[in-house]
Write an enzyme that holds these catalytic residues in place. Structure first.
Site, short mmCIF file in Angstrom:
data_model
loop_
_atom_site.label_atom_id
_atom_site.label_comp_id
_atom_site.label_asym_id
_atom_site.label_seq_id
_atom_site.Cartn_x
_atom_site.Cartn_y
_atom_site.Cartn_z
N SER A 663 0.80 -1.22 0.00
CA SER A 663 0.00 0.00 0.00
C SER A 663 0.84 1.27 0.00
O SER A 663 0.30 2.37 -0.11
CB SER A 663 -0.98 -0.01 1.18
OG SER A 663 -0.31 0.33 2.36
N LYS A 706 -6.42 4.14 8.64
CA LYS A 706 -5.39 5.01 8.08
C LYS A 706 -5.81 6.47 8.10
O LYS A 706 -5.02 7.36 8.43
CB LYS A 706 -5.09 4.58 6.63
CG LYS A 706 -4.29 3.29 6.54
CD LYS A 706 -4.08 2.90 5.10
CE LYS A 706 -3.18 1.68 5.01
NZ LYS A 706 -3.11 1.16 3.64
#
Ligand code: ADP
Length: 765
Positions: A663, A706
């Protein structure tokens, strides 16, 4: 003359007929007296006395004399000769009057031969009698018989002889033929009796086995009692266990095993080397909750109220639990899908399990799986091991004391396999509704029904949960709390609890919102509320000291003085910082502890085209670095032309924490592009997304965590893969509105936004 009608009995000259005095009187209507003459008529078929007609009889009868009238009940008639019946009259009282004439025998009997055959018959009968309890009596009689007629007369009441057969003997004029027939009938009857007996014994053997076992048990119980009386000091223990065993209500298999162990204990006695182990086993076995609990009726409203009472927020979780309760109620079941709560520490996974138990009115038990490496931890050790114990599952059941607890299997992601078997496969059996009705712990060695247990698993990450286990569970994400949610939790739950625990009354301590806010932002750095809870406890302890010193003064904690209550320094916050530098870009990471920011740093130095990657990056992340470099070269051919004469270094702090996953792809690409173009990227711009070699930005996991981390760290703008657009719904409003979220589908878009539009434009399409 008395007349007696007879059926199915052999009445032949030479025989002695025994009959009951009572029967005699009924049949002929008078009292017997010794020496009296008696005539027997043979019925053609068995009839009641009342139904007799003159033609009910065969034409040949027998005459005899009463030899003995026993003062008890019997009389004996010796048959002397046969008679031809000439006329039969049934009198009104149903007795019979007759006229008869004597019918002679034809004596052609071979006496010598008859004697030999009589002896042979006698032997047969004596031999036969040996198999019976009444044998001795028969043997005494058998010694006395002087003729085959006597023998037949005595035995015929016990033989299954038909009326016609009995009559045929009497009607036969020739003695030899009568002898042959008699012998044959006796032999046949003996044989028949033998066959019957054999069939019976075959059946009996099964029973016998059973009777024998039962008899032995009784005998043992009796002896045990005797022993108990001799050693009263041992009695209570064994007897107590025996009673417990009987009353525990366990299944048959368990009861058998329990009795087996109990018998061993009895044999060994209280001092035997294994007595301790056997006793421990029985104690456990008998104290398990064998009896099934009835499903309780649950009001959804009450259940929801209980869930609301203990936990703020967590709406999705609460809804899901209410659904589960509804389904269970409809199906009349005590368990349903196995829930797996996944999220950072301190997000309430374990404690909501407790609330669920309360809402269901059931016992709560927590089983920690952290560090479990052996199958035996789950399923127990076999009893042959010294110090063997039941596994954690059965231990949990034992602690809960009911057959239907809510069992929280904590930290299921921390299972690991070792040489001693895979604990995950044992857990599979525990969680599989098809198998868990007969879960067998090695130590207990008997099946236990786990099908009523409501299982909840908790984990920080799904990554380390074995696939087959994961397939059986329904995952519910706990994303962590926003500062506002934390504020609410602290105010409504943590602080009141902490105050109660420290014995502080409501009016003795006041904590301002500003103080709580400051604690959240400066004294904690977490997705959950564990640290926050500790700080609340800390405040209360400090307040308690002040209150003891000055009992009349209310303690007030405000933003200004909150530091005095903390016995620690503010936590160093990880923020995005303010200085920007070419080659440094803020990324976002998901960790089991929640989300985090990640500063990706790149540097080029003079060299010869080497690349160094540091920061404990995993293989996937290292590959992301390669992809990012290739993409950067494709985007900026001119700027990267000189890289051959440089060394590149990519670093991701914190250097000590291992990192992996794809990611960071877009962040790496941006960082390298920034490095080669010299264009700075402000640190409050964060990003996440996997990139492909085509430069597409692909979806990533853990978006809510996140973004919450981005907000915590002070980011303002975040680039998010367009493919993740749906996940934004799971992001708290508070976070969404604090951030500028830009959805992107290619690296070019990101770079263009940041003023680094790729010139050596990329590939076709
Ligand atoms: P986890 O199992 O996720 O690590 P815990 O269940 O141990 O977290 O929670 C830690 C503490 O935080 C507990 O005291 C719990 O009561 C409290 N807590 C967590 N979430 C909430 C919430 N939403 N509302 C109230 N208290 C909470």
């Amino acid at each position: 003359m008395s007349v007696i009608p007879m059926y199915g009995r052999v009445v032949i000259p030479g025989a002695v007929i025994y009959m009951r005095t009572g029967d005699y009187m009924t049949l002929c209507g008078r009292k017997p007296s010794s020496g009296e003459k008696v005539t027997f008529l043979m019925e053609k078929e068995a009839l009641e006395k009342e139904a007799l007609q003159p033609d009910s009889f065969y034409p040949v009868g027998a005459a005899g004399v009463i030899e003995e009238v026993n003062p008890g009940n019997y009389l004996a008639v010796r048959i002397q000769n046969r008679v031809d019946v000439e006329e039969v009259t049934i009198l009104p009282d149903k007795t019979i009057s007759l006229s008869v004439s004597r019918r002679p025998d034809l004596d052609d009997l071979d006496q010598e031969d008859a004697r030999v055959r009589l002896e042979r018959l006698r032997d047969e009968i004596i031999d036969f009698s040996k198999e019976y309890d009444w044998g001795p009596m028969l043997r005494i009689q058998a010694q006395r018989w002087n003729s085959v007629w006597e023998m037949m007369g005595a035995l015929s009441p016990y033989l299954a002889i038909g009326g016609d057969e009995a009559y045929a003997l009497l009607a036969e004029d020739r003695l030899q033929a009568r002898f042959d027939m008699t012998e044959k009938l006796l032999m046949q009857s003996l044989e028949l009796a033998r066959v019957n007996t054999e069939a019976q014994t075959a059946q009996q053997e099964d029973y016998q086995h059973l009777y024998r076992e039962e008899a032995i048990r009784k005998q043992m119980a009796y002896l045990q009692k005797e022993l108990d009386e001799m050693h009263p000091e041992n009695v209570s223990e064994v007897r107590r266990l025996e009673l417990k065993l009987e009353e525990a209500g366990m299944n048959e298999e368990a009861l058998k095993e329990g009795q087996r162990v109990l018998n061993r204990l009895k044999r060994e006695g209280g001092q035997g080397p294994e007595a301790g182990m056997l006793t421990d086993y029985l104690e456990l076995l008998t104290s398990l909750p064998w009896k099934k609990e009835e499903p309780a009726r649950i009001s959804l409203k009450d259940a929801r109220a209980i869930l609301e009472k203990d936990h703020a927020g967590l709406e999705k979780v609460k809804n899901r639990i209410i659904q589960q309760i509804a389904v269970m109620t409809l199906r009349g079941r005590q368990s349903g899908s196995i829930l797996c709560f996944v999220g950072a520490p301190g997000t309430g996974k374990t404690s909501i399990g407790q609330s669920i138990a309360e809402a269901l009115g059931r016992a709560y038990v927590r089983v920690s799986l952290g560090g479990v490496r052996d199958e035996a931890d789950i399923r127990g050790h076999r009893r042959t091991y010294i110090g063997s114990m039941p596994g954690r599952i059965m231990d949990g059941i034992h602690r809960s004391g009911t057959s239907n607890p809510v069992m929280v299997l904590d930290e299921i992601d921390k299972l690991s396999a070792s040489y001693a078997g895979d604990p995950a496969s044992a857990l599979l059996e525990v969680l599989d509704p098809e198998q868990n009705a007969s879960f067998t712990d090695h130590y207990l060695n008997v099946p236990f029904d786990l099908s009523d247990v409501f299982f909840i698993c908790t984990a920080n990450t799904l990554e380390t949960i074995p696939e087959p286990l994961l397939n059986r569970m329904e995952v519910i994400q706990f994303q962590g709390y926003t500062p506002l949610e934390k504020q609410k939790i602290a105010r409504e739950h943590l602080l009141p609890k902490a105050m109660a625990a420290s014995g502080l009354k409501e009016d003795t301590l006041e904590v301002s919102d500003g103080a709580i806010e400051k604690i959240i932002s400066e004294y904690t750095r977490e997705a959950g509320v564990r640290g926050l809870k500790k700080r609340m406890d800390m405040i209360c302890r400090a307040a308690a000291v002040r209150l003891v010193e000055a009992p009349d003064e209310k303690v007030t904690v405000s933003e200004e003085n909150v530091d005095e209550f903390m016995d620690m320094h503010p936590v160093r916050q990880k923020t995005v910082g303010s200085q920007s530098k070419p080659g440094v870009v803020t990324g976002l990471a998901w960790t089991p502890a929640g989300g985090d920011i990640l500063s990706i740093q790149t540097l080029s130095t003079r060299g010869n085209g080497r690349m160094t990657v540091t920061g404990q990056l995993g293989d996937v992340m290292k590959e992301s670095v390669e992809i990012a470099l290739s993409l950067t070269k494709a985007f900026f051919p001119e700027e990267t032309a000189g890289l051959k004469k440089c060394d590149l270094h990519v670093h991701v702090p914190d250097g000590a924490t291992p990192k992996d996953g794809p990611s960071a792809g877009i962040t790496l690409t941006t960082a390298l592009s920034s490095l080669v173009t010299g264009k700075q990227v402000p640190p409050d711009i964060a990003m996440t997304g996997e990139v492909t070699l085509q430069g597409d930005v692909k979806a990533i996991g853990g978006l809510p965590e996140k973004l919450m981390a981005a907000q915590r760290a002070g980011a303002r703008t975040v680039f998010v893969p367009r493919e993740n657009a749906d996940d934004l719904r799971d992001v708290p409003e508070e976070v969404r509105s604090a951030l500028e979220i830009i959805l992107v589908s290619s690296a070019e878009e990101v770079l263009s936004h940041l003023g680094m539009t790729p010139r050596g434009l990329k590939m076709a399409g």
